[in-house]
Each structure stands twice: as structure tokens, then as C-alpha cells.
Design a protein around this motif. Structure first.
Motif, PDB file in Angstrom:
ATOM      1  N   PRO A 102      19.150 -23.848 -16.262  1.00 15.05           N
ATOM      2  CA  PRO A 102      18.908 -24.458 -14.956  1.00 15.05           C
ATOM      3  C   PRO A 102      18.267 -25.842 -15.107  1.00 15.05           C
ATOM      4  O   PRO A 102      17.333 -26.010 -15.891  1.00 15.05           O
ATOM      5  CB  PRO A 102      17.940 -23.488 -14.277  1.00 15.05           C
ATOM      6  N   ARG A 162       2.410 -15.452   2.521  1.00  8.26           N
ATOM      7  CA  ARG A 162       3.164 -16.721   2.448  1.00  8.26           C
ATOM      8  C   ARG A 162       2.368 -17.865   3.059  1.00  8.26           C
ATOM      9  O   ARG A 162       2.431 -18.994   2.590  1.00  8.26           O
ATOM     10  CB  ARG A 162       4.507 -16.581   3.172  1.00  8.26           C
ATOM     11  N   GLY A 166      -0.779 -18.126   2.971  1.00  6.81           N
ATOM     12  CA  GLY A 166      -1.762 -18.479   1.957  1.00  6.81           C
ATOM     13  C   GLY A 166      -1.196 -19.396   0.895  1.00  6.81           C
ATOM     14  O   GLY A 166      -1.874 -20.289   0.394  1.00  6.81           O
ATOM     15  N   ILE A 167       0.077 -19.195   0.545  1.00  7.87           N
ATOM     16  CA  ILE A 167       0.684 -20.009  -0.504  1.00  7.87           C
ATOM     17  C   ILE A 167       1.033 -21.401   0.013  1.00  7.87           C
ATOM     18  O   ILE A 167       0.697 -22.403  -0.604  1.00  7.87           O
ATOM     19  CB  ILE A 167       1.966 -19.332  -1.038  1.00  7.87           C
ATOM     20  N   TYR A 168       1.720 -21.450   1.133  1.00  9.68           N
ATOM     21  CA  TYR A 168       2.348 -22.717   1.541  1.00  9.68           C
ATOM     22  C   TYR A 168       1.583 -23.484   2.618  1.00  9.68           C
ATOM     23  O   TYR A 168       1.774 -24.686   2.754  1.00  9.68           O
ATOM     24  CB  TYR A 168       3.775 -22.447   2.037  1.00  9.68           C
ATOM     25  N   PRO A 179      -3.133 -24.981   2.085  1.00 12.26           N
ATOM     26  CA  PRO A 179      -3.611 -26.238   1.505  1.00 12.26           C
ATOM     27  C   PRO A 179      -3.971 -27.267   2.580  1.00 12.26           C
ATOM     28  O   PRO A 179      -4.955 -27.983   2.425  1.00 12.26           O
ATOM     29  CB  PRO A 179      -2.434 -26.701   0.647  1.00 12.26           C
ATOM     30  N   VAL A 194      -7.882 -27.915   2.049  1.00  7.79           N
ATOM     31  CA  VAL A 194      -8.410 -28.747   0.960  1.00  7.79           C
ATOM     32  C   VAL A 194      -7.682 -30.094   0.873  1.00  7.79           C
ATOM     33  O   VAL A 194      -8.282 -31.119   0.566  1.00  7.79           O
ATOM     34  CB  VAL A 194      -8.362 -27.971  -0.381  1.00  7.79           C
ATOM     35  N   TYR A 203       6.257 -32.399   5.841  1.00  9.91           N
ATOM     36  CA  TYR A 203       7.633 -32.298   5.345  1.00  9.91           C
ATOM     37  C   TYR A 203       8.237 -30.942   5.721  1.00  9.91           C
ATOM     38  O   TYR A 203       7.519 -29.998   6.029  1.00  9.91           O
ATOM     39  CB  TYR A 203       7.651 -32.427   3.825  1.00  9.91           C
ATOM     40  N   SER A 213      13.437 -25.664   2.168  1.00 14.27           N
ATOM     41  CA  SER A 213      13.929 -25.373   0.825  1.00 14.27           C
ATOM     42  C   SER A 213      12.958 -24.497   0.046  1.00 14.27           C
ATOM     43  O   SER A 213      13.288 -23.992  -1.018  1.00 14.27           O
ATOM     44  CB  SER A 213      14.160 -26.678   0.055  1.00 14.27           C
ATOM     45  N   ARG A 214      11.754 -24.318   0.570  1.00 12.90           N
ATOM     46  CA  ARG A 214      10.752 -23.554  -0.178  1.00 12.90           C
ATOM     47  C   ARG A 214      10.516 -22.159   0.392  1.00 12.90           C
ATOM     48  O   ARG A 214      10.113 -21.258  -0.321  1.00 12.90           O
ATOM     49  CB  ARG A 214       9.418 -24.316  -0.180  1.00 12.90           C
ATOM     50  N   LEU A 267      -4.134 -24.697  -5.389  1.00 15.18           N
ATOM     51  CA  LEU A 267      -2.746 -24.412  -5.005  1.00 15.18           C
ATOM     52  C   LEU A 267      -2.253 -23.175  -5.738  1.00 15.18           C
ATOM     53  O   LEU A 267      -2.553 -22.972  -6.907  1.00 15.18           O
ATOM     54  CB  LEU A 267      -1.834 -25.600  -5.335  1.00 15.18           C
ATOM     55  N   ASP A 268      -1.479 -22.370  -5.045  1.00 17.88           N
ATOM     56  CA  ASP A 268      -0.855 -21.202  -5.647  1.00 17.88           C
ATOM     57  C   ASP A 268       0.307 -21.675  -6.520  1.00 17.88           C
ATOM     58  O   ASP A 268       0.975 -22.660  -6.196  1.00 17.88           O
ATOM     59  CB  ASP A 268      -0.329 -20.296  -4.525  1.00 17.88           C
ATOM     60  N   ARG A 297       3.118 -20.586  -6.731  1.00 15.34           N
ATOM     61  CA  ARG A 297       4.399 -20.525  -6.022  1.00 15.34           C
ATOM     62  C   ARG A 297       4.589 -21.667  -5.044  1.00 15.34           C
ATOM     63  O   ARG A 297       5.677 -21.843  -4.504  1.00 15.34           O
ATOM     64  CB  ARG A 297       4.516 -19.182  -5.289  1.00 15.34           C
ATOM     65  N   TYR A 298       3.525 -22.436  -4.778  1.00 14.46           N
ATOM     66  CA  TYR A 298       3.710 -23.590  -3.898  1.00 14.46           C
ATOM     67  C   TYR A 298       4.778 -24.514  -4.493  1.00 14.46           C
ATOM     68  O   TYR A 298       5.587 -25.080  -3.773  1.00 14.46           O
ATOM     69  CB  TYR A 298       2.395 -24.363  -3.711  1.00 14.46           C
ATOM     70  N   THR A 347       8.788 -22.158  -6.679  1.00 13.04           N
ATOM     71  CA  THR A 347       9.099 -21.308  -5.533  1.00 13.04           C
ATOM     72  C   THR A 347       9.990 -20.121  -5.851  1.00 13.04           C
ATOM     73  O   THR A 347       9.978 -19.145  -5.125  1.00 13.04           O
ATOM     74  CB  THR A 347       9.808 -22.131  -4.438  1.00 13.04           C
ATOM     75  N   GLU A 396       9.579 -15.487  -8.047  1.00 15.24           N
ATOM     76  CA  GLU A 396       9.563 -14.067  -7.692  1.00 15.24           C
ATOM     77  C   GLU A 396      10.955 -13.468  -7.557  1.00 15.24           C
ATOM     78  O   GLU A 396      11.106 -12.261  -7.485  1.00 15.24           O
ATOM     79  CB  GLU A 396       8.823 -13.859  -6.364  1.00 15.24           C
ATOM     80  N   GLU A 397      11.972 -14.309  -7.446  1.00 16.76           N
ATOM     81  CA  GLU A 397      13.285 -13.739  -7.187  1.00 16.76           C
ATOM     82  C   GLU A 397      14.404 -14.333  -8.028  1.00 16.76           C
ATOM     83  O   GLU A 397      15.572 -14.092  -7.750  1.00 16.76           O
ATOM     84  CB  GLU A 397      13.633 -13.878  -5.706  1.00 16.76           C
ATOM     85  N   PHE A 404      14.804 -18.198 -13.095  1.00 18.69           N
ATOM     86  CA  PHE A 404      14.179 -19.511 -13.288  1.00 18.69           C
ATOM     87  C   PHE A 404      13.013 -19.650 -12.319  1.00 18.69           C
ATOM     88  O   PHE A 404      13.159 -19.408 -11.127  1.00 18.69           O
ATOM     89  CB  PHE A 404      15.246 -20.584 -13.020  1.00 18.69           C
ATOM     90  N   THR A 424       8.840 -31.940  -3.126  1.00 18.78           N
ATOM     91  CA  THR A 424       7.610 -31.142  -3.119  1.00 18.78           C
ATOM     92  C   THR A 424       6.397 -32.010  -3.461  1.00 18.78           C
ATOM     93  O   THR A 424       5.350 -31.906  -2.816  1.00 18.78           O
ATOM     94  CB  THR A 424       7.733 -29.975  -4.113  1.00 18.78           C
TER      95      THR A 424
END
Lengths: 216, 219
Positions: free
Chosen positions: A39, A106, A108-110, A113, A124, A161, A165-166, B64-65, B67-68, B71, B74-75, B78, B86
Motif C-alpha cells: 500500500p 469515536r 474521543g479519537i477524532y 482534540p 488541546v 476540515y 475520509s476518516r 492524539l489517539d 487512530r486520528y 485510520t 482496526e479494519e 494497512f 490530515t
């Protein structure tokens, strides 16, 4: 082909083998570096240097990479948050506890921040200088239909943004549902709480609107 | 008939056998040492990147996690390397004048991806899949080391077959609850780890008896 650092699968081995006078044959890289792409691997074959090809306009995916809508969900609403020019008023599939838990994770992740754990808009990144977003529990945002939050995640809003895509559509709905939880958390009436939770509160008779949570 | 060999040939022949043995053993030792040295494994070797991206600042400093940015970990097989989009989610507003970030802005403007150097690159005959490891409870740090402390990113583990097998044969020494997979500060005691790990092997249906089969990693 480009050879990034960290890829010396057999060269050192060859040297050592020569020294050791063993394995003099068969020391090749063909197995390490097979004629296929990893990839995002660089390519010398295409002019733009990419092995992953950009999609041509009008490509129809065989299997929607955004994930299929749950059965019964309206496709337009599920993928866009809109239906016939109006923002969706409801999540287009049943909301249960699992979805909210997923939404919290989710979020919490995205989102934290910038938006902060409670959705107050003081995450933050904001403290490091990013323009501050409004708190979710502002009167304006509480009035917005849930499709608004899905739409903002999908297409971006102002300096924010797109996250399309995320975060996949189902997770965007989960986050939107969790935003409703955060809104409620700052506006819950004490009288609506179960007895056990009410006992934990420090004062009596006050509303759930935490002091200092108001927009500065 | 005269002697063909001088009497010293006895000594010489013994000596040459000895030298040959020592040379063979020495060569094998040198081969072994080189194969395990950072020259071959690239462990703790920091590749030069187009931008000196600090995981330390983004992970530990900002919280930051993983996975931010990564991404698809988990699935997908890659983990996902973040596109310029990003980076610019924040850096369109923060550090917008920093010369260090010029390649990021250029990448966005020219729509050309940033040409990062791979830090971890398995041979093509290994079919590694991130998602299954995450789903079964292997923490990021178990393979990637203390990324939250890396001001510049390096490879922390040799990632040779012997190393893979230590865990494939004894996964209980490494498995975590799913909620701790992305927790970079997770550090249970050895006893806690073993008892929890044994439980997780059962709960997550980790097929230890089949995990050393060739076809698990090689096709």
C-alpha cells in the motif's frame, strides 16, 4: 524501484555469507522485493510516481467503501445527512446503547482534540491556537437538527476540515448521536435523574448546568 | 624412496585443520552478529524524513489517539499513513508559517503526496495484517515500542521471524483488553499480564495451536 531505508533484507546477509563461505548461492532479493506493490508504495511505472491510482470521474464502486446503510435506512440520509433539501431530523437507523458507546469512542479519537471531552470547544488543539468552535450545548447548536452535525463531519464547516475520509458514515451518525448526549449532559434537569445519580450531586435543587460551562 | 613430506607437515596439517575450524566458527559468529546488528535489522536507526515529524509531540504532548491519523488500523491490513489533508486539518490554522512544514503546504497545493520513508518494511513474502492483531488485543506499543517518546520515529523491534514467533507461540505475554490496545502508557506487572493474557487468549478466541503454521504469515 525506489529502495527506502530500512530495507536491506539480504545485502548484509550476502556480505556475511561471503565471509562465512556458506550460502554462496541463493542470496537474492527476489523474494523480499516481489513484483507487486505494498500500500502507498512508490512506482516508477506511472508518471505521477504513485502505485495507487486515482479514481476516474464517474467511477461506481462495486462495494461501497463507506459501508452499506443498515437495512431500512434511507440511503440519501445515511450518506449525506440530507433528504430533499432538508437536514435529517433523526438518525436514519435505530439508536441503541452500543451506538452511543461507539459514538463516545469515536468522538474521543477524532473530535476531542478541538471540541474537548465535554464538547465545550476547548480541546488541546484550541488551547494551542486553533480557532475555538462553539460549545455543542449553545442554544443555536441545540436547535440544529442532528443531520447538521453529520453534514459538518461529512463536508467540513468553516476552518474544520471534512472527516469523510476518516470516519465512515455509520460512525459519523454514532458521533452525532453522542453529541446529543453531550448536549443533554449540560442541560439535564436534576429531577429527571434516577435517585442513585441524584444522591451523588453536591447541592440540591440546582439544575444540571455546570458552573463554568457557559460560553466564555 | 625418499619421504615426500617434511616431518613438519604433520604440524602444518594439524594447524591448518585447526585454522579452518576456527575460521568457520568465526565466520558463522560474524554472520550471526551482523544479521542481528542494527545494520541488518535497522532497529533504532532513524531514517531521514522529508519533515522531522515528532510522534512525541503529537501523541504524548497533545494526546492524539493513534487512530486520528492511522485510520484504517482496526479494519485493514494497512494501518494507514495519513494523507496531507490530515496534517492540514490542524496545520491550516496552527504553525502556518513554520518553515519545517513547508513540504506539507507544498504537498497540499501541488496535490503531490509527501514522500515519507518507510520505517517498518516487512519482506514481501510476509502477509502481515494490522486489523487482526488489534482485534485480538495486541497493543500498538507491543510491536512499535514507545512511539509516544519518539521525537523522531525509529523501528523498535527487529521484526524478524524469530521475533514474531515469540508472541505467536506465547500470546498471553502480550495481549491486552481492547480498550488498552491504543493506550501507550499501559504497563501491567508480569503476573497481571500473564493471568489477564491467558484469559484473553480464551475470550478473544486466539488459536494458539495454529498460530505457528507457515500459512498464517506466508502464502
Amino acid at each position: 524501484m525506489n529502495r527506502p531505508m530500512g530495507r536491506r533484507p539480504a545485502r548484509a546477509g550476502c556480505w556475511a555469507a561471503a565471509l562465512a563461505l556458506v550460502g554462496l548461492s541463493g542470496c537474492r532479493e527476489a523474494m523480499y522485493q516481489q513484483p507487486r506493490y505494498d500500500p502507498l508504495e512508490a512506482s516508477t511505472f506511472f508518471d505521477d510516481g504513485l502505485s495507487s491510482r486515482p479514481m476516474l470521474p464517474g467511477v461506481v464502486p462495486h462495494e461501497d467503501p463507506r459501508g452499506a446503510p443498515p437495512s431500512g435506512a434511507d440511503e440519501d440520509v445515511f450518506y449525506t445527512g440530507w433528504k430533499s433539501g432538508r437536514l435529517a431530523e433523526e438518525v436514519p437507523f435505530p439508536v441503541d446503547r452500543d451506538l452511543l458507546v461507539r459514538g463516545k469512542e469515536r468522538f474521543g479519537i477524532y473530535c476531542t482534540p478541538c471540541h474537548g471531552l465535554s464538547g465545550d470547544g476547548r480541546g488541546v488543539i484550541v488551547r494551542r491556537g486553533f480557532p475555538q468552535p462553539p460549545p455543542y450545548y449553545s442554544p443555536e447548536l441545540r436547535k440544529q437538527p442532528i443531520g447538521h452535525f453529520f453534514d459538518v463531519m461529512t463536508r467540513g464547516y468553516g476552518v474544520m476540515y471534512s472527516y469523510a475520509s476518516r470516519i465512515k458514515p455509520r460512525d459519523r451518525w454514532a458521533i452525532a448521536a453522542y453529541i446529543r448526549v453531550l448536549q443533554l449532559s449540560q442541560h439535564a434537569e436534576v429531577t429527571t435523574l434516577p435517585e442513585a445519580d441524584r444522591a451523588k450531586l453536591p447541592g440540591e435543587g440546582s439544575t444540571g448546568e455546570a458552573a463554568g460551562r457557559k460560553q466564555p | 624412496m625418499p619421504q615426500i613430506f617434511h616431518p613438519s607437515a604433520n604440524t602444518l596439517s594439524r594447524l591448518s585443520i585447526l585454522v579452518a575450524l576456527v575460521a568457520a566458527a568465526g565466520s558463522v559468529t560474524i554472520f550471526y552478529l551482523i544479521m542481528r546488528s542494527p545494520y541488518q535489522t535497522q532497529v533504532k536507526v532513524i531514517p531521514t524524513q522529508p519533515i522531522p515529524f515528532p510522534h512525541e509531540h503529537h501523541v504524548r504532548g497533545l494526546g492524539l489517539d493513534c487512530r486520528y491519523c492511522h485510520t484504517s488500523v482496526e479494519e485493514s491490513s494497512f494501518a494507514g499513513l495519513p494523507p496531507t489533508h490530515t496534517c492540514m486539518t490542524c496545520h491550516s490554522q496552527i504553525w502556518t508559517k513554520a518553515p519545517m512544514l513547508e513540504p506539507v503546504r507544498q504537498s497540499l497545493a501541488s496535490k503531490k503526496p509527501i514522500h515519507w520513508q518507510r520505517v517498518h518494511n516487512l519482506p514481501d513474502f510476509v502477509y502481515f495484517n494490522h486489523s487482526i492483531h488489534v482485534q485480538k488485543g495486541v497493543g500498538c506499543a507491543s510491536c512499535h515500542g514507545p512511539v509516544q517518546k519518539m521525537s523522531l520515529t525509529w523501528k523498535d523491534q527487529p521484526m524478524n521471524m524469530e521475533w514474531c514467533l515469540t508472541c505467536h507461540q506465547k500470546p498471553e505475554a502480550h495481549l491486552r483488553e481492547k480498550r488498552d490496545v491504543f493506550n501507550m502508557e499501559y504497563s501491567p506487572s508480569e503476573e497481571e499480564q500473564l493471568s489477564l493474557g491467558k484469559d484473553l487468549v480464551r475470550r478473544n478466541n486466539v488459536p494458539v495451536d495454529r498460530m505457528s503454521n507457515c500459512s498464517v504469515c506466508h502464502r
